[in-house]
Design an enzyme around this catalytic site. Structure first.
Site, PDB file in Angstrom:
ATOM      1  N   ASP A 102      32.288  43.118  20.042  1.00 42.82           N
ATOM      2  CA  ASP A 102      32.277  41.673  19.761  1.00 42.82           C
ATOM      3  C   ASP A 102      32.433  41.439  18.245  1.00 42.82           C
ATOM      4  OD1 ASP A 102      31.951  38.942  20.155  1.00 42.82           O
ATOM      5  OD2 ASP A 102      29.801  39.046  20.592  1.00 42.82           O
TER       6      ASP A 102
ATOM      7  N   ASN B 254      28.267  37.939  24.210  1.00 42.04           N
ATOM      8  CA  ASN B 254      26.959  37.515  24.734  1.00 42.04           C
ATOM      9  C   ASN B 254      27.037  36.039  25.066  1.00 42.04           C
ATOM     10  OD1 ASN B 254      25.983  35.860  22.405  1.00 42.04           O
ATOM     11  ND2 ASN B 254      26.186  37.832  21.345  1.00 42.04           N
TER      12      ASN B 254
HETATM   13  N1  AR6 Z   1      37.096  48.930  20.419  1.00 41.61           N
HETATM   14  C1  AR6 Z   1      36.836  49.336  21.680  1.00 41.61           C
HETATM   15  N2  AR6 Z   1      35.594  49.599  22.127  1.00 41.61           N
HETATM   16  C2  AR6 Z   1      34.563  49.424  21.276  1.00 41.61           C
HETATM   17  C3  AR6 Z   1      34.742  48.982  19.943  1.00 41.61           C
HETATM   18  C4  AR6 Z   1      36.080  48.723  19.519  1.00 41.61           C
HETATM   19  N3  AR6 Z   1      36.363  48.294  18.297  1.00 41.61           N
HETATM   20  N4  AR6 Z   1      33.510  48.918  19.355  1.00 41.61           N
HETATM   21  C5  AR6 Z   1      32.605  49.316  20.276  1.00 41.61           C
HETATM   22  N5  AR6 Z   1      33.236  49.635  21.433  1.00 41.61           N
HETATM   23  P1  AR6 Z   1      29.106  46.887  22.990  1.00 41.61           P
HETATM   24  P2  AR6 Z   1      27.812  45.620  25.320  1.00 41.61           P
HETATM   25  C6  AR6 Z   1      32.691  50.093  22.720  1.00 41.61           C
HETATM   26  O1  AR6 Z   1      27.794  47.274  22.423  1.00 41.61           O
HETATM   27  O2  AR6 Z   1      27.130  46.881  25.662  1.00 41.61           O
HETATM   28  C7  AR6 Z   1      27.238  42.637  21.032  1.00 41.61           C
HETATM   29  O3  AR6 Z   1      26.294  42.419  20.022  1.00 41.61           O
HETATM   30  C8  AR6 Z   1      31.312  50.716  22.721  1.00 41.61           C
HETATM   31  O4  AR6 Z   1      31.383  52.075  22.335  1.00 41.61           O
HETATM   32  O5  AR6 Z   1      30.153  46.365  22.081  1.00 41.61           O
HETATM   33  O6  AR6 Z   1      28.489  44.841  26.422  1.00 41.61           O
HETATM   34  C9  AR6 Z   1      27.501  41.379  21.853  1.00 41.61           C
HETATM   35  O7  AR6 Z   1      27.448  40.219  21.054  1.00 41.61           O
HETATM   36  C10 AR6 Z   1      30.940  50.570  24.190  1.00 41.61           C
HETATM   37  O8  AR6 Z   1      31.525  51.618  24.965  1.00 41.61           O
HETATM   38  O9  AR6 Z   1      28.939  45.779  24.168  1.00 41.61           O
HETATM   39  C11 AR6 Z   1      26.393  41.414  22.852  1.00 41.61           C
HETATM   40  O10 AR6 Z   1      25.198  40.888  22.307  1.00 41.61           O
HETATM   41  C12 AR6 Z   1      31.615  49.261  24.601  1.00 41.61           C
HETATM   42  O11 AR6 Z   1      32.541  48.959  23.558  1.00 41.61           O
HETATM   43  C13 AR6 Z   1      26.211  42.894  23.131  1.00 41.61           C
HETATM   44  O12 AR6 Z   1      26.676  43.565  21.965  1.00 41.61           O
HETATM   45  C14 AR6 Z   1      30.665  48.111  24.757  1.00 41.61           C
HETATM   46  O13 AR6 Z   1      29.651  48.173  23.762  1.00 41.61           O
HETATM   47  C15 AR6 Z   1      27.053  43.365  24.293  1.00 41.61           C
HETATM   48  O14 AR6 Z   1      26.742  44.689  24.603  1.00 41.61           O
END
Ligand code: AR6
Length: 176
Positions: free
Chosen positions: A35, A25
């Protein structure tokens, strides 16, 4: 196409690439989802560099990207990019998501990175529907690899089966 696109399922923090990409973010101070996982696994060195970048340039705007060490991760670098919030009412979400992939790849190229792994940016907490997000990711990376020499492999790392199947269909359609 100069480099290849590959697909993996699982936790991106385990991937041994020159760089993994973080769906961060604008604060660059960490959060949930991928993240949180990256900061937990990579340790304090990543956060320290994020804070230094934040102090210098005030965080990272949506669609832009910054680079830090990989800390304790198997990856050498982490490229932090900020995806659009799907329902932000901003419009331009598709372009902003494409910018995340393009700017991350440009930064990788500038650092001599040859292998890079992306999570499915914006499709978790930020609510971007998985199918259109995957299409944008795939098309943007394909266009970049067609236009630029230097990156050997771009891996899409999917955390869930649904995303993995969407990317597998895109890759199969491309390879015939
Ligand atoms: N490895 C690979 N993919 C993952 C992992 C992992 N360990 N964990 C989750 N995913 P998101 P966004 C996938 O929510 O939508 C955070 O708080 C997940 O299933 O991580 O861009 C940041 O600080 C999904 O398909 O990111 C921001 O505030 C993908 O990663 C916000 O979330 C992205 O999900 C960003 O939201």
């Amino acid at each position: 196409m100069y480099g290849k696109i590959t697909l993996a399922k699982g936790d991106i923090t385990k991937i041994k690439a020159d760089a993994i990409v973080n769906a961060a973010n604008s604060s660059l101070l960490g959060g949930g989802g991928v993240d949180g996982a990256i900061h937990r696994a990579g340790g304090k060195a990543i956060l320290d560099e994020c804070i230094a970048i934040r102090n210098k340039q005030g965080g990272c705007k949506t669609g832009e990207a910054v680079i830090t060490t990989g800390g304790n991760l198997p990856a050498k670098y982490v490229i932090h990019t900020v995806g659009p919030v799907y329902n932000s009412g901003k419009g331009q979400v598709a372009q902003l998501l494409a910018n995340c992939y393009n700017n991350s790849l440009q930064l990788a190229l500038a650092h001599g990175i040859q292998t890079i792994a992306f999570p499915n940016i914006s499709t978790g907490i930020y609510g971007y529907p998985k199918q259109p997000a995957a299409q944008i990711a795939f098309d943007t990376v394909t266009a970049f690899l067609n236009a630029n020499q230097g990156i050997a492999e771009v891996a899409f790392v999917c955390f869930d089966d649904e995303s993995f199947n969407i990317y597998r269909s895109l890759l199969e359609a491309e390879n015939g």
